[in-house]
Design a protein around this motif. Structure first.
Motif, short mmCIF file in Angstrom:
data_model
loop_
_atom_site.label_atom_id
_atom_site.label_comp_id
_atom_site.label_asym_id
_atom_site.label_seq_id
_atom_site.Cartn_x
_atom_site.Cartn_y
_atom_site.Cartn_z
N SER A 1 46.56 61.50 -150.03
CA SER A 1 45.17 61.14 -150.31
C SER A 1 44.82 59.74 -149.80
O SER A 1 43.79 59.18 -150.18
N GLY A 2 45.70 59.19 -148.95
CA GLY A 2 45.38 57.92 -148.30
C GLY A 2 45.86 56.68 -149.02
O GLY A 2 45.49 55.57 -148.64
N PHE A 3 46.71 56.84 -150.03
CA PHE A 3 47.23 55.68 -150.76
C PHE A 3 48.67 55.40 -150.29
O PHE A 3 49.61 56.08 -150.69
N TYR A 4 48.79 54.37 -149.44
CA TYR A 4 50.09 54.02 -148.87
C TYR A 4 50.52 52.64 -149.36
O TYR A 4 49.71 51.71 -149.46
N GLY A 5 51.81 52.49 -149.61
CA GLY A 5 52.33 51.18 -149.97
C GLY A 5 52.25 50.20 -148.84
O GLY A 5 52.09 49.00 -149.04
N ASP B 1 49.92 49.71 -146.72
CA ASP B 1 48.62 49.04 -146.56
C ASP B 1 48.10 48.49 -147.89
O ASP B 1 46.93 48.14 -148.01
N GLY B 2 48.97 48.45 -148.89
CA GLY B 2 48.61 47.83 -150.16
C GLY B 2 47.77 48.68 -151.08
O GLY B 2 47.26 48.19 -152.08
N ARG B 3 47.66 50.00 -150.80
CA ARG B 3 46.83 50.85 -151.64
C ARG B 3 47.66 51.69 -152.61
O ARG B 3 47.10 52.30 -153.51
N LEU B 4 48.97 51.75 -152.42
CA LEU B 4 49.88 52.34 -153.41
C LEU B 4 50.74 51.20 -153.91
O LEU B 4 51.59 50.67 -153.18
N ARG B 5 50.52 50.80 -155.15
CA ARG B 5 51.12 49.57 -155.66
C ARG B 5 51.96 49.86 -156.89
O ARG B 5 51.54 50.59 -157.79
N GLY B 6 53.14 49.25 -156.92
CA GLY B 6 54.01 49.40 -158.07
C GLY B 6 53.92 48.21 -159.01
O GLY B 6 53.66 47.08 -158.58
N PHE B 7 54.12 48.47 -160.29
CA PHE B 7 54.20 47.39 -161.28
C PHE B 7 55.30 47.75 -162.27
O PHE B 7 55.70 48.91 -162.39
N GLY B 8 55.81 46.76 -162.96
CA GLY B 8 57.03 46.93 -163.74
C GLY B 8 56.82 47.53 -165.12
O GLY B 8 55.70 47.78 -165.57
N GLU B 9 57.93 47.76 -165.79
CA GLU B 9 57.93 48.22 -167.17
C GLU B 9 59.03 47.49 -167.92
O GLU B 9 59.94 46.92 -167.34
N ASP B 10 58.90 47.49 -169.25
CA ASP B 10 59.94 46.94 -170.10
C ASP B 10 60.29 47.98 -171.15
O ASP B 10 60.01 49.16 -170.98
N GLU B 11 60.87 47.56 -172.26
CA GLU B 11 61.33 48.52 -173.26
C GLU B 11 60.19 49.23 -173.97
O GLU B 11 60.40 50.26 -174.61
#
Length: 480
Positions: free
Chosen positions: A133-137, A139-149
């Motif tokens: 659907s056009g969301f690529y890491g 080009d900055g459009r598929l972005r990851g963020f962290g998790e904790d407990e």
């Protein structure tokens, strides 16, 4: 690439130098013993001998899905989650993966939608759905963020969204024309709140509230994969074959969002909400039924049903939906899950955790064994291992395949491809305990222990894997 001509039934031993049979602890499938074939045979017989069932079942279905299944689902889910039933909130889908694709087709835009945000470590096969659907890491459009407990780091997510909003103006055009049945969201957030794949973390209630509030603030749609909600059990060292009763899951994100009413981002005369619950029968009955559901605000559920492929081809799961309706009416789904699926997974989970502690604990390898830390409840299909500093999950995985005919997933598989700013997992492994038989799950951990022991004894030695850097399992291994 594996030389096994049938990776779905890994019994070949002669092709591996060790002479050992292949043990696959990547594959996120239910064991054949957990498939509800007998129940489906009964329901198929009923459905295909009754014209009132098979005529609509074999025809094009209504856009929102087979009506009797929507009614049964509405009642069944209301009992599970203690919410008021509303059939208008239900849209039948072709499974959780297919519905993610349709949600992205209908509710995002290639320009107006800023980004898709995914928790890292992420369910790795979700990445290509977003890319389609056009969301690529890259080009900055598929972005990851962290998790904790407690689950997704909502504060980190908000900081990153704010940065993106500051970089881009608010006046980008939309190329899609969703009105009146759909709306376009500014952001998409993808999470697995309960027993996340791969980490096993269950999002706390306070974190769920915070994520919903963030979505409403920034015009985001949360796609919540609630696929493991009904596969939870008490953590125990002495599992039995007795039925494992249903453990009520924490409220779904959509159940926290809907009571808040329309947000300022909703059209004046519509309420689409900011969270959608993505469910499936894949883990309860069998992935091959290709039947799932979405529950959300009625406008969103209806808008999803207006996806072009659905309107052209009819409901994505019509005949099987008619069959599953019979299983819900008879309570056979609940009986199957409580007497077969949950007990088997509870036993396998207990055995793999015990094996990890006995075989790997001496090497300072830690395992997450509960969804909520201190909650005493586990679930899902996977355990997430953290290796000691300096030990490469990729090398462990390669050597396990080369030396022991054991397939495990290295942590790098669960990074957000192309997004160098998101968290990295070079020292992690994911083990799946749902596919192989119990004894082979234990044997797989034993083999892993031998690999780690040899690596410790020969510290500094780096061997090139016989299978290179390609697919070491010979199959796609973790569908929903």
């Amino acid at each position: 690439m594996s030389t096994n001509p049938n990776p779905g039934n890994p019994v070949d031993t002669g092709s591996h130098p060790s002479g050992q049979k292949l043990i696959n602890l990547i594959r996120g499938w239910p064991s054949p013993s957990l498939l509800a074939a007998d129940l489906l045979l009964q329901s198929a017989t009923t459905a295909l001998t009754d014209p009132s069932i098979y005529v609509p079942g074999l025809q094009y279905g209504p856009d929102p899905g087979y009506g009797p299944l929507r009614e049964q689902l509405s009642q069944w889910l209301s009992e599970k989650y203690a919410v008021k039933p509303d059939v208008e909130r239900i849209c039948v889908t072709g499974g959780a993966s297919q519905s993610i694709a349709c949600i992205l087709q209908g509710f995002t835009d290639p320009v107006y939608t800023r980004a898709a945000w995914v928790v890292a470590p992420m369910y790795f096969l979700a990445g290509p759905i977003f890319e389609d659907s056009g969301f690529y890491g890259t080009d900055g459009r598929l972005r990851g963020f962290g998790e904790d407990e407690e689950g997704p780091d909502v504060k980190e997510l908000e900081r990153e969204i704010q940065k993106m909003e500051q970089q881009k103006g608010a006046d980008e055009p939309t190329f899609k024309h969703p009105a009146p049945q759909r709306k376009i969201y500014r952001h998409v957030i993808y999470v697995v709140p309960t027993c996340a794949n791969p980490s096993g973390v269950t999002m706390s209630l306070s974190r769920r509230h915070a994520l919903v509030n963030l979505a409403r603030k920034y015009n985001a749609l949360i796609i919540s994969d609630d696929v493991y909600d009904f596969l939870q059990w008490p953590v125990t060292t002495t599992p039995s074959t007795s039925p494992v009763p249903f453990i009520k899951p924490l409220p779904r994100l959509t159940d926290l969002d809907l009571p808040l009413g329309r947000s300022s981002h909703d059209p004046q005369d519509k309420h689409f909400g900011h969270a959608v619950s993505n469910g499936t029968f894949s883990k309860l009955i069998g992935p091959g039924v290709r039947t799932g559901w979405v529950e959300a605000a009625p406008n969103l559920a209806y808008g999803l049903s207006q996806t072009g492929s659905t309107r052209s081809g009819g409901a994505p799961s019509q005949l099987v939906a008619a069959m599953i309706t019979q299983l819900l009416k008879s309570h056979d789904v609940d009986t199957h899950v409580s007497t077969k699926v949950r007990p088997a997974l509870q036993r396998r989970h207990a055995r793999i955790v015990q094996s990890i502690e006995s075989e790997l604990g001496q090497f300072s390898i830690s395992v997450r064994s509960e969804g909520e830390i201190g909650g005493g409840v586990a679930g899902g299909y996977f355990v997430w291992l953290t290796l000691p500093d300096g030990m490469s999950g990729k090398e462990v995985s390669e050597r396990a395949r080369e030396e022991e005919n054991l397939v495990v997933a290295e942590g790098e598989m669960f990074e957000v491809r192309g997004d160098e700013r998101s968290p990295r997992f070079p020292s992690n492994l994911r083990l799946c305990f749902s596919w192989e038989e119990e004894g082979d799950v234990v044997e797989g951990v034993r083999r892993l222990g031998r690999v780690v022991k040899r690596m410790k004894e020969n510290k500094g030695e780096r061997r090139e894997g016989r299978f290179g850097n390609g697919d070491m399992s010979g199959n796609d291994i973790s569908y929903k």
